[in-house]
Design a protein around this motif. Sequence first.
Motif, PDB file in Angstrom:
ATOM      1  N   PHE A  45     -11.412   9.530  -3.376  1.00 14.37           N
ATOM      2  CA  PHE A  45     -12.683   9.960  -2.797  1.00 14.37           C
ATOM      3  C   PHE A  45     -13.808   8.983  -3.113  1.00 14.37           C
ATOM      4  CE2 PHE A  45     -10.466  13.836  -2.166  1.00 14.37           C
ATOM      5  CZ  PHE A  45     -11.179  14.540  -1.203  1.00 14.37           C
ATOM      6  N   LYS A  46     -14.805   8.987  -2.242  1.00 20.72           N
ATOM      7  CA  LYS A  46     -16.038   8.264  -2.514  1.00 20.72           C
ATOM      8  C   LYS A  46     -16.873   9.164  -3.413  1.00 20.72           C
ATOM      9  CE  LYS A  46     -16.087   5.852   1.884  1.00 20.72           C
ATOM     10  NZ  LYS A  46     -16.827   4.646   2.190  1.00 20.72           N
ATOM     11  N   ASP A  47     -17.184   8.670  -4.594  1.00 17.49           N
ATOM     12  CA  ASP A  47     -17.899   9.523  -5.537  1.00 17.49           C
ATOM     13  C   ASP A  47     -19.195   8.877  -6.006  1.00 17.49           C
ATOM     14  OD1 ASP A  47     -18.334  11.769  -7.107  1.00 17.49           O
ATOM     15  OD2 ASP A  47     -17.303  10.916  -8.826  1.00 17.49           O
ATOM     16  N   GLY A  48     -19.600   7.764  -5.376  1.00 20.51           N
ATOM     17  CA  GLY A  48     -20.835   7.134  -5.834  1.00 20.51           C
ATOM     18  C   GLY A  48     -21.921   7.138  -4.775  1.00 20.51           C
ATOM     19  N   THR A  49     -21.716   7.918  -3.739  1.00 22.04           N
ATOM     20  CA  THR A  49     -22.626   7.885  -2.598  1.00 22.04           C
ATOM     21  C   THR A  49     -24.067   8.170  -2.985  1.00 22.04           C
ATOM     22  OG1 THR A  49     -20.808   8.520  -1.159  1.00 22.04           O
ATOM     23  CG2 THR A  49     -23.025   8.889  -0.315  1.00 22.04           C
ATOM     24  N   ASN A  50     -24.253   9.163  -3.824  1.00 19.58           N
ATOM     25  CA  ASN A  50     -25.622   9.552  -4.172  1.00 19.58           C
ATOM     26  C   ASN A  50     -26.161   8.834  -5.409  1.00 19.58           C
ATOM     27  OD1 ASN A  50     -26.691  11.102  -2.221  1.00 19.58           O
ATOM     28  ND2 ASN A  50     -25.905  13.043  -3.018  1.00 19.58           N
ATOM     29  N   ASN A  51     -25.546   7.707  -5.767  1.00 13.76           N
ATOM     30  CA  ASN A  51     -25.989   6.982  -6.953  1.00 13.76           C
ATOM     31  C   ASN A  51     -27.389   6.406  -6.757  1.00 13.76           C
ATOM     32  OD1 ASN A  51     -25.477   6.078  -9.519  1.00 13.76           O
ATOM     33  ND2 ASN A  51     -24.412   4.217  -8.869  1.00 13.76           N
ATOM     34  N   ILE A  52     -28.093   6.179  -7.876  1.00 17.32           N
ATOM     35  CA  ILE A  52     -29.331   5.395  -7.790  1.00 17.32           C
ATOM     36  C   ILE A  52     -28.927   3.955  -7.487  1.00 17.32           C
ATOM     37  CG2 ILE A  52     -31.330   4.501  -9.035  1.00 17.32           C
ATOM     38  CD1 ILE A  52     -31.380   6.921 -10.745  1.00 17.32           C
ATOM     39  N   LYS A  53     -29.588   3.331  -6.536  1.00 13.28           N
ATOM     40  CA  LYS A  53     -29.275   1.946  -6.175  1.00 13.28           C
ATOM     41  C   LYS A  53     -30.400   1.030  -6.659  1.00 13.28           C
ATOM     42  CE  LYS A  53     -25.705   3.147  -3.445  1.00 13.28           C
ATOM     43  NZ  LYS A  53     -25.843   4.572  -3.214  1.00 13.28           N
ATOM     44  N   SER A  54     -30.055  -0.268  -6.801  1.00  9.71           N
ATOM     45  CA  SER A  54     -31.054  -1.212  -7.306  1.00  9.71           C
ATOM     46  C   SER A  54     -32.290  -1.259  -6.401  1.00  9.71           C
ATOM     47  CB  SER A  54     -30.442  -2.605  -7.424  1.00  9.71           C
ATOM     48  OG  SER A  54     -29.881  -2.998  -6.185  1.00  9.71           O
ATOM     49  N   GLU A  55     -32.124  -0.847  -5.137  1.00 13.30           N
ATOM     50  CA  GLU A  55     -33.258  -0.857  -4.212  1.00 13.30           C
ATOM     51  C   GLU A  55     -34.201   0.333  -4.426  1.00 13.30           C
ATOM     52  OE1 GLU A  55     -30.069  -1.095  -3.389  1.00 13.30           O
ATOM     53  OE2 GLU A  55     -29.766  -2.963  -2.290  1.00 13.30           O
ATOM     54  N   SER A  96     -18.415   2.977  -8.467  1.00 14.30           N
ATOM     55  CA  SER A  96     -19.655   3.346  -7.793  1.00 14.30           C
ATOM     56  C   SER A  96     -20.319   2.065  -7.321  1.00 14.30           C
ATOM     57  CB  SER A  96     -20.585   4.114  -8.733  1.00 14.30           C
ATOM     58  OG  SER A  96     -20.647   3.514  -9.991  1.00 14.30           O
ATOM     59  N   SER A  97     -21.284   2.210  -6.432  1.00 17.74           N
ATOM     60  CA  SER A  97     -22.026   1.035  -6.017  1.00 17.74           C
ATOM     61  C   SER A  97     -23.443   1.175  -6.521  1.00 17.74           C
ATOM     62  CB  SER A  97     -21.994   0.874  -4.501  1.00 17.74           C
ATOM     63  OG  SER A  97     -22.348   2.080  -3.870  1.00 17.74           O
ATOM     64  N   THR A  98     -24.036   0.056  -6.912  1.00 16.87           N
ATOM     65  CA  THR A  98     -25.389   0.082  -7.449  1.00 16.87           C
ATOM     66  C   THR A  98     -26.339  -0.677  -6.536  1.00 16.87           C
ATOM     67  OG1 THR A  98     -24.779  -1.825  -8.791  1.00 16.87           O
ATOM     68  CG2 THR A  98     -24.703   0.304  -9.860  1.00 16.87           C
ATOM     69  N   SER A  99     -25.883  -0.962  -5.317  1.00 12.08           N
ATOM     70  CA  SER A  99     -26.733  -1.654  -4.363  1.00 12.08           C
ATOM     71  C   SER A  99     -26.397  -1.164  -2.966  1.00 12.08           C
ATOM     72  CB  SER A  99     -26.491  -3.164  -4.441  1.00 12.08           C
ATOM     73  OG  SER A  99     -26.972  -3.781  -3.259  1.00 12.08           O
TER      74      SER A  99
END
Lengths: 384, 418
Positions: free
Chosen positions: B230-240, B215-218
């Motif tokens: 698959f992309k599964d981190g799209t709706n993650n909370i991001k540091s921003e 996942s990405s966090t930023s």
Amino acid sequence: MSVRKSPRTPLAVVAGAAALVALTACDSQGSTGNETAAAGGPIKVEATDTACTVSATTAGAGNVTFEITNKGTKVTEFYLYAEGDRIVGEVENIAPGLNRRLIVEVADAGKYQTACKPGMAGDGIRGEFTVTGGAAKQGDANAQKAQATKSYAGYVANNTAALEEETGKFVDLVKAGKVDEAKAAYARTRTYYERIEPVAEKFGDLDPAIDVREADLEPGQQFTGFHRLEKDLFVSGLQADSPQIADKLLTDVKDLVAKSKTFELTALDLANGAKGLLDEVATGKITGEEETFSHTDLWDFQANVDGSKGAITSLRPLLQERDAALVSTLDKEFANVQGLLDKTRAGEGFKLYNELSQDQVKEFASAVDALSEPLSKVAEVVSK
Amino acid sequence: MSEEGTRVSRRKLFGLAGAGVALAGAGAAAGIGIDKATSGNAEASVTTVDFHGEHQAGIVTPAQANLHFAALDVTTKDREKLRQLLKTWTDAARRMTAGQEVVPNGAVGSGDYAPPGDTGEALDLPASHLTLTIGFGPSLFDGRFGLAGKRPPQLIDLPLFPKDKLDPARGGGDLCIQACADDPQVAVHAVRNLVRLGFGVTEVRWSQLGFGRSSSTSREQQTPRNLFGFKDGTNNIKSEDTDFLRDQVWATAADGQAWMAGGSYLVARRIRMHIETWDRETLDGQQQIVGRTKGTGAPLGQTAEFDELDLDVGGAGGEPLIPADAHVRLASHQALNGVRILRRGYNFVDGSDGVGHLEAGLFFLAFNRDTRKQYVPMQQALSSKDAMMEYVQHTGSAHFAVPPGVSRTGYWGEGLFA
Ligand SMILES: [Cu+2]
């Protein structure tokens, strides 16, 4: 095991979503007139409490995008209907001030209707909508496909009849407290269920009620069905409510049998079902998880293979014509799996799963993989 | 003791070798604090993440590529020994996250007749954005250390979810260490050395290596793909997303335990993926299960990856375009009363399983402010309804209270012993 191998319906719509990026640019090709959606651009829909203004009333066949803005005071919905009020696409719960998008695949040219439903009630504010161009209709009209589904329906009918009868006997044994006889009947009875499980899985709550595993129970869900009785018979001893559980099982099975008679399967369902049964073997039986208490997994294994083969047999004339090499691969791999199963036969049935060596389990796993790979190609051949 | 004065960092010896890598990573490292100890050395400092702060690093830090996660049990009953170890660990973490050896000149400078103070396998590597994050499991708050009264109500024993097949050898733990770094060797070095410092006080209960952040966090990071492609981190909370972080990630004193203010709760789940059967699922079937297209990652019915999920859009016959049992629907904040979590998972492949299948999957790590209200209802919905459950199996499970960050003179978890 009761896993949902539901057909991922509706196929046409999904194919549309996947092809979207490629198609949006040529949505409106071939259409004329200034009321037509601009090429690639969405059709704007302005919804109020009393009006439903659509920026274009014509579109070319393919993917059509509507962008709906609710400028009214009530929550609204937007629909695209085909003739006879058949829903082609819809978007619900559009709160006042919100923008929502609806992307639908419209394959056929013809007359359609748009509708906004302020307050989410009634027939809505309708408008005419015309689709031009369009692809030829496809479907399961093909005679070979019809023959396949008819033949498979026969297979299902034979097995559901046997399932009802054998479940009746099994339930009687449980209720009479004849534990040893009930244990002996358990795996045999389940065979008829495991053969047609893809059909059973079409009926939402029935499959879990009949076949849920204890480890898969959801919070608040009652442990019922075959595996509950399995536990009672093989581990914990008959319980006070075992007779009720047995009665409920029979009721659910009868319900399933009745429903399966009215259910129409497509050739694609057969293909997916054949593959799904083997996937069940790969994830549930190879690990010995399905029959935790009785270890009769190999009976289920055989039944899943039978059911898969039953579906492929029905599809055989069609497959033979379209991809003969695939058919001979399937024959070879089915025979291989069957050969391994035959080596584990004991008396009327099979060895217990926990009697298999790790090498045997491994041999099964790779044979199932070898069969599943070509099985996973059947759907594509059928869908052409 | 001045860090500048005594530091013979592995980077000073070999640091330039890593400079190319460091600069390549500089874009992604924007927003990362520059370590004071290395501020005179620009090439070296671009790959460090500041260890100190209000929150521990390794939560909103842009997810690094590699993970070594270890759960440990405390083997002593001596509260003071535990406290001392946390101090020792903090000092070691300060050094290692700054790209230094675990003890000054430890690898080769401690004499010929003693085992080296630093194991040495990270000597010629840059700091690689190493972050070390510690957590405390529910079992730490039993009677042994007099901490029972400090257990936060959010730190529940995770329930058994439907279809869980938990391996006792992959769950629980009194403590955990999460090491994330650009380079797997740096992460492994850090955990190995902390474990070494803990002998006699702690022992490793289980551990997991991860690669390929899932996942990405930023917002500056691309959404990576999981092993299902698959992309599964799209709706993650991001540091921003500072509002979401405040509401959904960071604990406050008012949440029940003042020592946790600025901390968070970490859920770790080892999720085995049945790769082989997934690979036999049609593209259409895969997309229906996930609820996104495989190519762009757009939600079904939308066109671009970050288009908002629209759960109400229906296709033919009014059937929802995103099926009722699609993964993204069930995990969405729209379906969960606004609940979100910050995911930080990693892919894993632990060889094969003995019957010719990949022992592979997702090592799911997520941070939230109240696991009872966030992760548990989300997983309850997924375990019981998600179509993807046919292809995955949860084999490990653990829960930790992650204390707040430390000051330049403080130590991990000092609020616990106050
Ligand atoms: Cu997910």
